[in-house]
Write an enzyme that holds these catalytic residues in place. Structure first.
Site, PDB file in Angstrom:
ATOM      1  N   GLY A 285       0.851   4.145  -2.700  1.00 36.44           N
ATOM      2  CA  GLY A 285       0.516   2.848  -3.297  1.00 36.44           C
ATOM      3  C   GLY A 285      -0.595   3.035  -4.311  1.00 36.44           C
TER       4      GLY A 285
ATOM      5  N   GLY B 189      -2.120   1.084  -6.608  1.00 38.11           N
ATOM      6  CA  GLY B 189      -2.688  -0.119  -7.209  1.00 38.11           C
ATOM      7  C   GLY B 189      -4.182   0.087  -7.396  1.00 38.11           C
TER       8      GLY B 189
ATOM      9  N   GLY C  71      -5.565   2.239  -4.190  1.00 37.19           N
ATOM     10  CA  GLY C  71      -5.006   3.594  -4.144  1.00 37.19           C
ATOM     11  C   GLY C  71      -5.279   4.360  -5.432  1.00 37.19           C
TER      12      GLY C  71
ATOM     13  N   ASN D 266      -6.433  -4.940   3.806  1.00 39.42           N
ATOM     14  CA  ASN D 266      -7.121  -6.077   4.402  1.00 39.42           C
ATOM     15  C   ASN D 266      -6.447  -6.498   5.701  1.00 39.42           C
ATOM     16  OD1 ASN D 266      -9.355  -6.606   2.847  1.00 39.42           O
ATOM     17  ND2 ASN D 266      -8.270  -7.933   1.406  1.00 39.42           N
TER      18      ASN D 266
ATOM     19  N   LYS E 127     -15.017  -9.486   7.589  1.00 42.04           N
ATOM     20  CA  LYS E 127     -14.261  -9.361   6.323  1.00 42.04           C
ATOM     21  C   LYS E 127     -13.080 -10.327   6.339  1.00 42.04           C
ATOM     22  CE  LYS E 127     -13.205  -7.505   2.357  1.00 42.04           C
ATOM     23  NZ  LYS E 127     -12.252  -6.479   2.011  1.00 42.04           N
TER      24      LYS E 127
ATOM     25  N   ASN F  48     -11.870 -13.574   3.878  1.00 44.12           N
ATOM     26  CA  ASN F  48     -10.526 -13.609   3.295  1.00 44.12           C
ATOM     27  C   ASN F  48      -9.718 -14.837   3.702  1.00 44.12           C
ATOM     28  OD1 ASN F  48     -10.517 -11.331   1.647  1.00 44.12           O
ATOM     29  ND2 ASN F  48     -10.187  -9.965   3.393  1.00 44.12           N
TER      30      ASN F  48
ATOM     31  N   SER G  53      -7.330 -11.413  -4.739  1.00 42.08           N
ATOM     32  CA  SER G  53      -6.031 -10.777  -4.978  1.00 42.08           C
ATOM     33  C   SER G  53      -4.897 -11.776  -4.770  1.00 42.08           C
ATOM     34  CB  SER G  53      -5.865  -9.538  -4.100  1.00 42.08           C
ATOM     35  OG  SER G  53      -5.904  -9.901  -2.757  1.00 42.08           O
TER      36      SER G  53
ATOM     37  N   GLU H  73      -0.308 -11.824   0.621  1.00 40.27           N
ATOM     38  CA  GLU H  73      -0.733 -11.110   1.837  1.00 40.27           C
ATOM     39  C   GLU H  73      -1.151 -12.093   2.951  1.00 40.27           C
ATOM     40  OE1 GLU H  73      -4.005  -8.372   1.058  1.00 40.27           O
ATOM     41  OE2 GLU H  73      -2.913  -6.755   2.049  1.00 40.27           O
TER      42      GLU H  73
END
Ligand SMILES: NC(=O)c1ccc[n+]([C@@H]2O[C@H](COP(=O)([O-])OP(=O)(O)OC[C@H]3O[C@@H](n4cnc5c(N)ncnc54)[C@H](OP(=O)(O)O)[C@@H]3O)[C@@H](O)[C@H]2O)c1
Length: 305
Positions: free
Chosen positions: A10, A12, A15, A100, A179, A183, A249, A261
């Site tokens: 990955g 993105g 990564g 995440n 975290k 989110n 994101s 996500e």
């Protein structure tokens, strides 16, 4: 540390930055596993701009067993990398999951054979400016955090000497929930309102955000996170301190019509809440609304593919 073979799956923001940092260090053999070839990456860090040569594979059939996999897709794409993991993982392989959410091991183990799974909290900002151009920004403290132990020590050694700072903690679950708490409001609210972080300064959103957070705090505590009695208020204050122009994101994915996500964020809260019979109607509402958008985006993408 002896030279290791590392596959980054990955390419993105996260990564791409990890692959660039590891390749620039020159200490290990780095293989990028992506959906299209990337011969070289432009990597920005502070005022430094580097051009990094990368060995890229685009077909899982071309991959062989490696020492380490850094899994850096969005959580909802985990199952789609099963063919990569099947080729890259042997019994000695470790898979560091830079995603995440919570439940990294449960999400990845079914696809990774007997390889060991190391969950990682991502604190750095990895911006994908183009498919072959990444920028690393440090936010605060460590760039990655992993549960303390011998595997964490090896992971930290892997990235030693790169710009990515790896922290290790015995209180990993608590940090993971902190975290997640950011989110579960930052991502869905910016995506639904199609506005950046500045939207949280609207007073009429405060009760909703605190309500979502209080539900999630109750679930986090039931799951063993050591969260404070005013954790929801503290998290909201933290968010108000973020730059107004910052996006999330999910905001960017929503604008771009990509799947979201959401299952790994508010979905994780709702499903953990079920185990403890805790009511989470606000998180369930976020999940249902964002899942509707995500499913529609996935359908449109599959029709145009
Ligand atoms: N970016 C950040 O600053 C940041 C900060 C904290 C946490 N995180 C978390 O870190 C994780 C990674 O985020 P990201 O921002 O790097 O996501 P991203 O920019 O969307 O990158 C994900 C990459 O995975 C690739 N991918 C998906 N399925 C694949 C498959 N089957 N085979 C090969 N490649 C595949 C995508 O390929 P295509 O390009 O072909 O679609 C994309 O390049 C997420 O869980 C995110 O929430 C990100």
């Amino acid at each position: 540390m002896a030279k290791r073979t590392i596959a980054v799956v990955g390419l993105g923001g996260i990564g791409g930055v990890a692959a660039a940092c590891l390749a620039l260090s020159g200490r290990h053999d780095v293989i990028a596993c992506a959906r299209r070839p990337i011969g070289a990456l432009t990597f920005e860090h502070g005022d430094d701009v580097s051009r990094v040569q990368l060995t890229t594979l685009v077909e899982p059939a071309a991959a062989t067993v490696v020492d380490w996999v850094l899994l850096c897709t969005k959580a909802q794409d985990t199952a789609s990398v099963a063919p990569w993991l099947a080729r890259l993982c042997g019994p000695q392989t470790r898979v560091a999951v830079l995603q995440n959410g919570i439940g990294h091991a449960e999400r990845v183990s079914p696809h990774a054979g007997s390889a060991g799974i190391l969950p990682a909290i991502v604190y750095y900002n990895g911006e994908r400016i183009a498919h072959d151009h990444m920028r690393l920004r440090h936010i605060r403290g460590h760039d990655l955090l992993v549960p303390a132990g011998p595997v964490a020590d090896e992971f930290a050694a892997l990235l030693a000497g790169t710009p990515i700072d790896v922290g290790k903690s015995d209180a990993f679950v608590t940090f993971q929930w902190r975290k997640l708490l950011i989110n579960v409001i930052a991502n869905p609210v910016t995506a639904l309102t199609r506005q950046r972080i500045g939207v949280f300064h609207r007073k009429d959103l405060h009760d909703l955000c605190l309500g979502i957070l209080r539900e999630a705090v109750a679930v986090g505590r039931a799951e063993g996170a050591d969260l404070e009695s005013d954790e929801a208020e503290r998290i909201f204050e933290t968010l108000l301190g973020y730059p107004s122009e910052a996006g999330t994101s999910m905001y960017f994915d929503c604008l771009a019509g990509r799947p979201l996500e959401i299952e790994a964020l508010n979905g994780a809260v709702v499903s953990a809440a079920r185990k403890h019979a805790i009511a989470t109607p606000l998180n369930a509402a976020m999940l249902a609304l964002l899942k509707s958008i995500s499913d529609a985006n996935a359908e449109t993408a599959s029709l145009s593919a």
